[in-house]
Write a protein that holds these residues in place. Sequence first.
Motif, PDB file in Angstrom:
ATOM      1  N   GLU A   1       0.832  -1.429   0.032  1.00  0.00           N
ATOM      2  CA  GLU A   1      -0.175  -0.397   0.102  1.00  0.00           C
ATOM      3  C   GLU A   1       0.831   1.158  -0.176  1.00  0.00           C
ATOM      4  N   GLY A   2       0.775   2.627  -1.198  1.00  0.00           N
ATOM      5  CA  GLY A   2       0.675   3.425  -0.658  1.00  0.00           C
ATOM      6  C   GLY A   2       2.399   3.251  -1.800  1.00  0.00           C
ATOM      7  N   ALA A   3       2.661   2.293  -2.515  1.00  0.00           N
ATOM      8  CA  ALA A   3       4.245   1.937  -3.163  1.00  0.00           C
ATOM      9  C   ALA A   3       4.497   3.551  -4.201  1.00  0.00           C
ATOM     10  N   GLN A   4       5.890   3.456  -3.677  1.00  0.00           N
ATOM     11  CA  GLN A   4       5.929   4.800  -4.773  1.00  0.00           C
ATOM     12  C   GLN A   4       7.004   4.191  -5.561  1.00  0.00           C
ATOM     13  N   ALA A   5       6.568   4.717  -7.444  1.00  0.00           N
ATOM     14  CA  ALA A   5       7.742   4.711  -8.217  1.00  0.00           C
ATOM     15  C   ALA A   5       8.336   5.248  -8.601  1.00  0.00           C
ATOM     16  N   ALA A   6       9.632   4.984  -9.164  1.00  0.00           N
ATOM     17  CA  ALA A   6      10.382   6.303 -10.376  1.00  0.00           C
ATOM     18  C   ALA A   6       9.906   6.531 -11.761  1.00  0.00           C
ATOM     19  N   VAL A   7      10.225   7.781 -11.848  1.00  0.00           N
ATOM     20  CA  VAL A   7       9.236   7.896 -12.771  1.00  0.00           C
ATOM     21  C   VAL A   7      10.092   7.958 -13.982  1.00  0.00           C
ATOM     22  N   PRO A   8      10.693   7.603 -14.949  1.00  0.00           N
ATOM     23  CA  PRO A   8      11.866   7.134 -15.899  1.00  0.00           C
ATOM     24  C   PRO A   8      11.458   8.473 -17.058  1.00  0.00           C
ATOM     25  N   PRO A   9      12.769   9.337 -17.024  1.00  0.00           N
ATOM     26  CA  PRO A   9      12.470  10.460 -17.304  1.00  0.00           C
ATOM     27  C   PRO A   9      11.844  10.288 -18.943  1.00  0.00           C
ATOM     28  N   LYS A  10      12.151   9.328 -19.616  1.00  0.00           N
ATOM     29  CA  LYS A  10      11.453   9.069 -20.509  1.00  0.00           C
ATOM     30  C   LYS A  10       9.844   9.020 -20.898  1.00  0.00           C
ATOM     31  N   ARG A  11       9.300   9.016 -19.618  1.00  0.00           N
ATOM     32  CA  ARG A  11       7.845   8.245 -19.556  1.00  0.00           C
ATOM     33  C   ARG A  11       7.523   9.913 -19.081  1.00  0.00           C
ATOM     34  N   ARG A  12       7.757  10.636 -18.507  1.00  0.00           N
ATOM     35  CA  ARG A  12       7.312  11.586 -17.880  1.00  0.00           C
ATOM     36  C   ARG A  12       6.356  11.732 -18.234  1.00  0.00           C
ATOM     37  N   LEU A  13       6.285  12.397 -19.843  1.00  0.00           N
ATOM     38  CA  LEU A  13       4.754  12.939 -19.952  1.00  0.00           C
ATOM     39  C   LEU A  13       3.929  11.386 -20.555  1.00  0.00           C
ATOM     40  N   ASP A  14       3.539  10.713 -20.509  1.00  0.00           N
ATOM     41  CA  ASP A  14       2.899   9.512 -20.381  1.00  0.00           C
ATOM     42  C   ASP A  14       1.943   9.253 -19.413  1.00  0.00           C
ATOM     43  N   ILE A  15       3.318   9.815 -17.883  1.00  0.00           N
ATOM     44  CA  ILE A  15       2.495   9.225 -17.041  1.00  0.00           C
ATOM     45  C   ILE A  15       1.720  10.376 -16.044  1.00  0.00           C
ATOM     46  N   VAL A  16       2.259  11.517 -16.480  1.00  0.00           N
ATOM     47  CA  VAL A  16       1.462  12.864 -16.511  1.00  0.00           C
ATOM     48  C   VAL A  16      -0.060  12.350 -16.827  1.00  0.00           C
ATOM     49  N   ASN A  17       0.044  12.357 -18.528  1.00  0.00           N
ATOM     50  CA  ASN A  17      -1.587  12.515 -19.047  1.00  0.00           C
ATOM     51  C   ASN A  17      -2.033  10.678 -18.174  1.00  0.00           C
ATOM     52  N   ALA A  18      -1.225   9.857 -17.621  1.00  0.00           N
ATOM     53  CA  ALA A  18      -2.454   8.468 -17.220  1.00  0.00           C
ATOM     54  C   ALA A  18      -3.200   9.540 -16.232  1.00  0.00           C
ATOM     55  N   ALA A  19      -2.442  10.157 -15.487  1.00  0.00           N
ATOM     56  CA  ALA A  19      -3.277  10.558 -13.875  1.00  0.00           C
ATOM     57  C   ALA A  19      -4.367  11.149 -14.409  1.00  0.00           C
ATOM     58  N   HIS A  20      -4.114  12.281 -16.049  1.00  0.00           N
ATOM     59  CA  HIS A  20      -5.034  12.897 -15.963  1.00  0.00           C
ATOM     60  C   HIS A  20      -6.424  12.459 -16.620  1.00  0.00           C
ATOM     61  N   ASP A  21      -5.700  11.343 -16.728  1.00  0.00           N
ATOM     62  CA  ASP A  21      -6.840  10.358 -17.964  1.00  0.00           C
ATOM     63  C   ASP A  21      -7.351   9.410 -17.664  1.00  0.00           C
ATOM     64  N   CYS A  22      -6.941   9.269 -16.084  1.00  0.00           N
ATOM     65  CA  CYS A  22      -7.246   8.212 -14.979  1.00  0.00           C
ATOM     66  C   CYS A  22      -8.620   8.243 -14.647  1.00  0.00           C
ATOM     67  N   PRO A  23      -9.989   7.228 -15.178  1.00  0.00           N
ATOM     68  CA  PRO A  23     -11.246   7.338 -14.698  1.00  0.00           C
ATOM     69  C   PRO A  23     -11.578   7.011 -13.436  1.00  0.00           C
ATOM     70  N   GLY A  24     -10.265   6.373 -12.304  1.00  0.00           N
ATOM     71  CA  GLY A  24     -10.674   6.244 -10.925  1.00  0.00           C
ATOM     72  C   GLY A  24      -9.861   7.224 -10.179  1.00  0.00           C
ATOM     73  N   GLU A  25      -9.286   8.160 -10.807  1.00  0.00           N
ATOM     74  CA  GLU A  25      -8.542   9.251 -10.464  1.00  0.00           C
ATOM     75  C   GLU A  25      -7.509   8.876  -9.771  1.00  0.00           C
ATOM     76  N   CYS A  26      -6.447   7.656  -9.620  1.00  0.00           N
ATOM     77  CA  CYS A  26      -6.073   6.795  -9.011  1.00  0.00           C
ATOM     78  C   CYS A  26      -5.199   7.556  -9.052  1.00  0.00           C
TER      79      CYS A  26
END
Length: 94
Positions: A51-76
């Motif tokens: 629970e609450g585990a965090q992973a480092a965001v690879p620099p090449k994936r920054r935009l993908d991760i931010v977009n995933a957070a914005h588009d996530c229907p569960g806002e999780c």
Amino acid sequence: MAEERELEVSIDQDACTGDGLCVQYAPDVFEFDIDGLAYVKDADGEILNTEGAQAAVPPKRRLDIVNAAHDCPGECIYVRDRADRTPVAGPEAD
């Protein structure tokens, strides 16, 4: 050029809908576990299912991760600055 800040990402499984957009955006960072919910993975590809585990965001994936957070229907999906934990994307971000 200013150095980009390092980011981390986590998922609140209690809010996860299992939709899978995050896995489509960044399969090297997100993965479904046997419970049908998405989890973050470490740099070695291991699912971090505590629970609450965090992973480092690879620099090449920054935009993908931010977009995933914005588009996530569960806002999780929570994306934060690693240094000061300032919300960058997700439910806590402005």
